[in-house]
Design a protein around this motif. Structure first.
Motif, PDB file in Angstrom:
ATOM      1  N   UNK A 253      10.757  -8.683   6.952  1.00 45.49           N
ATOM      2  CA  UNK A 253      12.199  -8.885   6.739  1.00 45.49           C
ATOM      3  C   UNK A 253      12.854  -9.648   7.883  1.00 45.49           C
ATOM      4  N   UNK A 254      12.075 -10.475   8.572  1.00 44.63           N
ATOM      5  CA  UNK A 254      12.609 -11.110   9.782  1.00 44.63           C
ATOM      6  C   UNK A 254      13.744 -12.081   9.472  1.00 44.63           C
ATOM      7  N   UNK A 255      13.768 -12.697   8.307  1.00 40.96           N
ATOM      8  CA  UNK A 255      14.856 -13.620   7.996  1.00 40.96           C
ATOM      9  C   UNK A 255      16.163 -12.859   7.799  1.00 40.96           C
ATOM     10  N   UNK A 256      16.095 -11.749   7.083  1.00 41.45           N
ATOM     11  CA  UNK A 256      17.303 -10.934   6.924  1.00 41.45           C
ATOM     12  C   UNK A 256      17.788 -10.401   8.266  1.00 41.45           C
ATOM     13  N   UNK A 257      16.856 -10.014   9.132  1.00 43.46           N
ATOM     14  CA  UNK A 257      17.240  -9.511  10.444  1.00 43.46           C
ATOM     15  C   UNK A 257      17.884 -10.605  11.287  1.00 43.46           C
ATOM     16  N   UNK A 258      17.361 -11.831  11.189  1.00 39.68           N
ATOM     17  CA  UNK A 258      17.960 -12.951  11.920  1.00 39.68           C
ATOM     18  C   UNK A 258      19.387 -13.201  11.436  1.00 39.68           C
ATOM     19  N   UNK A 259      19.595 -13.174  10.140  1.00 40.59           N
ATOM     20  CA  UNK A 259      20.940 -13.368   9.595  1.00 40.59           C
ATOM     21  C   UNK A 259      21.887 -12.314  10.142  1.00 40.59           C
ATOM     22  N   UNK A 260      21.451 -11.061  10.135  1.00 38.55           N
ATOM     23  CA  UNK A 260      22.300  -9.983  10.656  1.00 38.55           C
ATOM     24  C   UNK A 260      22.569 -10.159  12.143  1.00 38.55           C
ATOM     25  N   UNK A 261      21.541 -10.545  12.893  1.00 40.19           N
ATOM     26  CA  UNK A 261      21.726 -10.737  14.336  1.00 40.19           C
ATOM     27  C   UNK A 261      22.749 -11.845  14.609  1.00 40.19           C
ATOM     28  N   UNK A 262      22.668 -12.923  13.849  1.00 43.19           N
ATOM     29  CA  UNK A 262      23.612 -14.026  14.050  1.00 43.19           C
ATOM     30  C   UNK A 262      25.035 -13.600  13.699  1.00 43.19           C
ATOM     31  N   UNK A 263      25.207 -12.905  12.593  1.00 44.44           N
ATOM     32  CA  UNK A 263      26.541 -12.470  12.190  1.00 44.44           C
ATOM     33  C   UNK A 263      27.111 -11.432  13.144  1.00 44.44           C
ATOM     34  N   UNK A 264      26.248 -10.738  13.856  1.00 40.92           N
ATOM     35  CA  UNK A 264      26.710  -9.740  14.830  1.00 40.92           C
ATOM     36  C   UNK A 264      27.056 -10.345  16.183  1.00 40.92           C
ATOM     37  N   UNK A 265      26.785 -11.640  16.364  1.00 41.50           N
ATOM     38  CA  UNK A 265      27.173 -12.309  17.607  1.00 41.50           C
ATOM     39  C   UNK A 265      28.651 -12.667  17.502  1.00 41.50           C
ATOM     40  N   UNK A 266      29.498 -11.702  17.860  1.00 36.58           N
ATOM     41  CA  UNK A 266      30.920 -11.825  17.563  1.00 36.58           C
ATOM     42  C   UNK A 266      31.565 -13.060  18.183  1.00 36.58           C
ATOM     43  N   UNK A 267      31.267 -13.331  19.444  1.00 36.38           N
ATOM     44  CA  UNK A 267      31.902 -14.469  20.109  1.00 36.38           C
ATOM     45  C   UNK A 267      31.385 -15.785  19.543  1.00 36.38           C
ATOM     46  N   UNK A 268      30.080 -15.911  19.373  1.00 37.77           N
ATOM     47  CA  UNK A 268      29.523 -17.150  18.823  1.00 37.77           C
ATOM     48  C   UNK A 268      30.024 -17.380  17.399  1.00 37.77           C
ATOM     49  N   UNK A 269      30.129 -16.317  16.612  1.00 35.75           N
ATOM     50  CA  UNK A 269      30.641 -16.425  15.242  1.00 35.75           C
ATOM     51  C   UNK A 269      32.094 -16.883  15.257  1.00 35.75           C
ATOM     52  N   UNK A 270      32.909 -16.259  16.098  1.00 38.52           N
ATOM     53  CA  UNK A 270      34.324 -16.636  16.158  1.00 38.52           C
ATOM     54  C   UNK A 270      34.487 -18.067  16.652  1.00 38.52           C
ATOM     55  N   UNK A 271      33.722 -18.462  17.679  1.00 36.65           N
ATOM     56  CA  UNK A 271      33.786 -19.833  18.187  1.00 36.65           C
ATOM     57  C   UNK A 271      33.502 -20.843  17.078  1.00 36.65           C
ATOM     58  N   UNK A 272      32.480 -20.558  16.274  1.00 39.95           N
ATOM     59  CA  UNK A 272      32.054 -21.502  15.239  1.00 39.95           C
ATOM     60  C   UNK A 272      33.028 -21.554  14.065  1.00 39.95           C
ATOM     61  N   UNK A 273      33.396 -20.411  13.517  1.00 43.12           N
ATOM     62  CA  UNK A 273      34.240 -20.389  12.325  1.00 43.12           C
ATOM     63  C   UNK A 273      35.701 -20.689  12.645  1.00 43.12           C
ATOM     64  N   UNK A 274      36.046 -20.735  13.926  1.00 43.75           N
ATOM     65  CA  UNK A 274      37.389 -21.170  14.304  1.00 43.75           C
ATOM     66  C   UNK A 274      37.647 -22.597  13.822  1.00 43.75           C
ATOM     67  N   UNK A 275      36.629 -23.441  13.856  1.00 43.81           N
ATOM     68  CA  UNK A 275      36.770 -24.809  13.369  1.00 43.81           C
ATOM     69  C   UNK A 275      37.161 -24.816  11.891  1.00 43.81           C
ATOM     70  N   UNK A 276      36.467 -24.043  11.088  1.00 39.40           N
ATOM     71  CA  UNK A 276      36.740 -23.964   9.646  1.00 39.40           C
ATOM     72  C   UNK A 276      38.174 -23.526   9.388  1.00 39.40           C
ATOM     73  N   UNK A 277      38.616 -22.472  10.073  1.00 36.48           N
ATOM     74  CA  UNK A 277      39.953 -21.949   9.816  1.00 36.48           C
ATOM     75  C   UNK A 277      41.050 -22.797  10.464  1.00 36.48           C
ATOM     76  N   UNK A 278      40.770 -23.423  11.598  1.00 31.40           N
ATOM     77  CA  UNK A 278      41.751 -24.352  12.159  1.00 31.40           C
ATOM     78  C   UNK A 278      42.039 -25.482  11.173  1.00 31.40           C
ATOM     79  N   UNK A 279      40.999 -26.010  10.551  1.00 34.17           N
ATOM     80  CA  UNK A 279      41.187 -27.048   9.539  1.00 34.17           C
ATOM     81  C   UNK A 279      41.975 -26.509   8.348  1.00 34.17           C
ATOM     82  N   UNK A 280      41.591 -25.328   7.878  1.00 35.28           N
ATOM     83  CA  UNK A 280      42.167 -24.769   6.655  1.00 35.28           C
ATOM     84  C   UNK A 280      43.611 -24.307   6.850  1.00 35.28           C
ATOM     85  N   UNK A 281      43.957 -23.931   8.086  1.00 40.41           N
ATOM     86  CA  UNK A 281      45.295 -23.405   8.360  1.00 40.41           C
ATOM     87  C   UNK A 281      46.145 -24.366   9.186  1.00 40.41           C
TER      88      UNK A 281
END
Length: 861
Positions: A253-281
């Motif tokens: 299940x290493x792929x599922x675990x990698x996905x969870x690990x990435x989504x749990x990286x709160x700062x890296x996730x926020x840094x990245x998706x900030x671009x999406x929401x800055x554009x959208x908002x």
């Protein structure tokens, strides 16, 4: 062959223009070999010319691939919906559209228009329609002589449109609207699962592929999956060590675990998706309105919402009906200076913004007149605008008043209605509740469609702001939407649902549709360009060339982290003698503060927290490592790579601001763990020294500081300083001590010329889809631009300073850190042909440039 052609850019470029069918995969495989070999053979002028033409060539070929992937994508010179449709509506549709087809000619769809022979895409001179509208013969010209003719300006628009390929919005037709998207949510019944494919997304798509006679795409290997999912979820490439560990792992299940690990990286996730929401908002840190006060950011609120994974329905409610000023800038829009058209008022901006952001409805046409391209009416756009308005709002059609007042109203009265007699704040709250109502399936479908596009390269409804169009798979769209609601509007849950499917983990297409067909059929994910932010983040990650400070006023640490040690901060606020004996420092004063110390052992780990009212630049052992001008956001600094056994020195250049004398102070605290596990505390206090002079060194380096040094003054902190330290400094220091201080990301800094050329928008308008094509300006910036060249130079110097066992280790490191694969033997030979046995920084710089220019690097595939 290519080496010779590279020596003559004109011949080479002409050769390529005559051969647009070159597969971009071939370019990806061989670009490095074609690029690197000539580099050692040229003088500096020839190298300059070679870099330019190679970059232009790769951009051209990547652009061809991008156009093939997404026909009709943004980036065309003529906008079909706003430039072409009104002309056809005005002059042609009454006789040749809808249910009318005089002369057996209908232009309801592009297929009908092309198949009739009236236009030849890309060939205006051979297009009969253009001949008819330009004819001076009253017997043949169209429209007939008894009707107004197509103006010269309109003819030019039509000619340019045909010349650019007669791009037509997917799914658009002049025929009577036969599809109305459902309002209520729908829970589709899942098809039977094929063996080993029980994921709900795969069950839906397997049935779709089988019913359309399409072969299911093959799965990708672990390395390519890790590259793709890392870029998609957190925007960064995995390190070489992370890649090796993941590929070597045998966990089922290493792929599922990698996905969870990435989504749990709160700062890296926020840094990245900030671009999406800055554009959208439509949020940014510079640009129109910020200097004049006609626009305010929502950056701090938005970043915290992403950091804490705020449910999307809560986000929408706080944006539409703000409880605090922190999120209010979204609905207030831009207050333009001077006279504006009726469609630019803040009330109409509000109607357009909430419709586009949350419902995928483009209200720009309906804000001026009843829309030409969908069912929305002028009164409906003004009804939304009136919810926001604090004054009577007169309806304008094409900037002219029509003599009616708008009445506050919601688009879908089946769910309820706002009370037009209520106060504005109450109306906004009612609208927020209606927008996020559990029965508003259009709200949930719109956001999951955007997330599907971000991960799969094409929307289920496409374009994304045409949610009135029929989806290519309604069951898939509805399943994702109800899953979002089932998971309490958790966006990460939807991302996980998509990323864990075998559909996501399959090979990308080089194009989205069959050649010669405009009808879309799903065949697998589509390769996408990196965003400007992704491209720069990953260049900076490899070259260590990231900026030292951020422009976004955000707090990049997890508040109240239970894993943080219980640190008792001991630093004091300090300044120079202008703060002694109760004096108040003058506005504009800049001083230097320093601390010298000796370490008996090397530093194993450690970090610091720093803030200064009003601004600071931090130097450690003569090198600039951080700077900031927002004292309410303490910064974390990882120290273990900056200090050495023996003598060390910290210098801070601190500045005060304001219009008159006001409190000023520096707060600095560091905890170090040495090799023998002993700890060292370094904190700002009376043992520090100050100098009324500041250094005069070159950028990034300290330089000398003339003048006398004296003991620093400990100042009494004002209450707001204490509140700032109590709120975040302990967690920030804990983050710094861990050594995991995140790199400054491009989403957190102001737009610049390089990012603009890479496609980052100005954000004066909401942007749902960035252009997929590369531009000439981008090619120039990537070949000769100063900003990109500085990153490459820094990368060459950084990698040259490391110890390598040989050239092969360096080459492998670069390829695995950028492409997540080992170089081919052909690529190794090509690189070794211009790398010395001990590569110089300049040689490594050329290697980095060549790899960064490969379409394989530029694409998420």
């Amino acid at each position: 062959m290519f080496s010779g052609l590279l020596l003559e850019p004109v011949l080479f470029f002409t050769w390529l223009l005559k051969r647009p069918s070159i597969a971009y995969a071939t370019v990806t495989q061989n670009a490095l070999a074609r690029t690197a070999v000539p580099l050692q053979l040229m003088d500096s002028k020839m190298l300059y010319r070679s870099r330019t033409v190679i970059c232009l060539t790769i951009c051209l070929l990547t652009s061809v691939a991008a156009r093939a992937q997404q026909p009709g994508s943004p980036g065309q010179h003529v906008d079909f919906a706003h430039d072409v449709v009104p002309i056809l509506q005005k002059h042609c549709v009454s006789c040749h559209g809808g249910r009318e087809a005089k002369g057996s000619f209908s232009l309801n769809t592009r297929e009908l228009l092309v198949d009739s022979g009236h236009i030849v895409a890309g060939k205006p001179a051979e297009s009969y329609l253009l001949e008819l509208v330009a004819s001076e013969d009253p017997e043949t010209r169209m429209p007939p002589a008894d009707k107004p003719r197509v103006s010269k300006a309109e003819q030019q628009v039509l000619r340019a449109w045909v010349a650019e390929g007669a791009v037509w919005e997917d799914g658009y037709s002049f025929a009577p609207v036969s599809y109305e998207p459902p309002l209520l949510p729908r829970r589709p019944e899942l098809p039977e699962a094929l063996p080993g494919r029980n994921h709900p997304v795969d069950r839906i798509l397997d049935q779709y592929l089988a019913s359309n006679g399409i072969v299911r795409p093959q799965a990708i290997d672990d390395a390519l999956f890790m590259r793709r999912v890392s870029l998609d979820l957190v925007g960064l490439l995995p390190t070489q060590e992370q890649l090796h560990a993941f590929v070597a792992s045998t966990q089922p299940n290493k792929r599922e675990q990698l996905i969870d690990d990435l989504l749990n990286q709160q700062i890296a996730y926020a840094d990245h998706w900030l671009t999406f929401f800055n554009d959208l908002l439509r949020n940014d840190y510079s640009g129109t309105g910020f200097i004049t006060g006609g626009r305010t950011q929502i950056s701090a609120w938005l970043y915290d919402a992403l950091l804490q994974n705020m449910p999307f329905d809560v986000m929408a409610r706080e944006l539409i009906a703000p409880a605090t000023p922190a999120s209010r800038g979204y609905i207030d829009g831009i207050k333009w200076r001077g006279e504006v058209s009726a469609g630019q008022t803040v009330e109409i901006q509000f109607a357009q913004s909430i419709s586009q952001s949350f419902l995928g409805i483009n209200m720009k046409c309906a804000s001026c007149h009843d829309s030409f391209i969908d069912r929305w009416k002028l009164d409906e756009a003004y009804g939304l605008a009136a919810i926001y308005s604090t004054r009577p709002l007169e309806i304008h059609r094409c900037d002219k008043p029509v003599g009616r007042q708008a009445q506050a109203s919601w688009l879908f009265p089946e769910l309820g209605q706002v009370d037009p007699s209520a106060e504005r704040d109450v109306r906004l709250q009612q609208l927020a509740s209606l927008m996020t109502h559990p029965d508003n399936g259009r709200f949930s479908r719109t956001i999951v469609n955007r997330l599907w596009y971000k991960l799969m390269g094409r929307g289920i409804v496409h374009p994304l702001d045409a949610m009135q169009s029929e989806p290519w798979n309604a069951d898939l769209l509805d399943y994702l939407a109800v899953s979002l609601c089932d998971n309490h509007y958790d966006l990460k849950a939807v991302l996980r649902l998509i990323a864990t499917s075998q559909a996501y983990q399959s090979q990308c297409l080089s194009q989205a549709t069959e050649p010669g067909s405009s009808a879309y059929l799903y065949r697998g994910p589509v390769a996408r360009r990196m965003t400007a932010e992704q491209f720069l983040d990953n260049v900076w990650q490899l070259t260590s060339a990231a900026p030292t400070t951020i422009d976004a006023p955000v707090f990049r640490a997890v508040s109240n982290d239970p894993s943080a040690p219980d640190l008792q901060l001991q630093a004091k606020w300090i300044w120079g003698d202008s703060a002694s004996e109760g004096k108040t420092p003058p506005a504009g004063e800049s001083i230097s503060l320093r601390k010298s110390f000796k370490l008996e052992q090397s530093v194993e780990r450690g970090g610091a927290v720093i803030t200064c009212d009003n601004a600071f630049t931090l130097y450690i052992n003569g090198r600039e490592v951080s700077r900031g001008d927002n004292w309410t956001q303490p910064q974390a600094v990882a120290m273990h790579t900056l200090l050495k056994k023996g003598d060390n020195q910290i210098v801070v250049v601190a500045s005060n601001a304001g219009n008159g004398p006001n409190p000023a102070g520096l707060f600095f605290e560091s905890r170090l763990v040495l090799a023998d596990q002993s700890t060292v505390l370094i904190a700002s206090d009376e043992t520090w020294e100050f100098n009324a002079r500041t250094p005069n060194g070159r950028e990034g380096r300290l330089g000398g500081i003339p003048g006398k040094w004296a003991a620093a003054t400990v100042v009494q902190p004002v209450s707001s300083w204490t509140q700032t330290i109590d709120a975040s400094a302990r967690n920030t220091l804990s983050l710094a001590i861990s050594g995991n201080v995140p790199m400054v990301r491009a989403s957190l800094v102001k737009n610049d010329f390089l990012m603009k050329s890479l496609g980052r928008p100005l954000r004066e308008q909401i942007v749902s889809m960035r252009p997929s094509e590369l531009s000439t300006l981008e090619a120039i910036d990537l070949s000769n631009g100063a900003a990109f060249a500085a990153s490459l130079q820094r990368g060459g110097e950084t990698l040259a300073s490391r110890e390598w066992k040989g050239r092969s280790e360096l080459i492998q490191f670069v390829f695995e850190s950028t492409l997540c694969r080992r170089p081919t033997q052909e690529e190794v030979l090509a690189v070794e042909s211009f790398l010395s046995r001990e590569p110089s920084p300049t040689e490594i710089e050329d290697l980095l440039w060549a790899v960064f220019m490969m379409p394989e690097f530029m694409l998420v595939r």
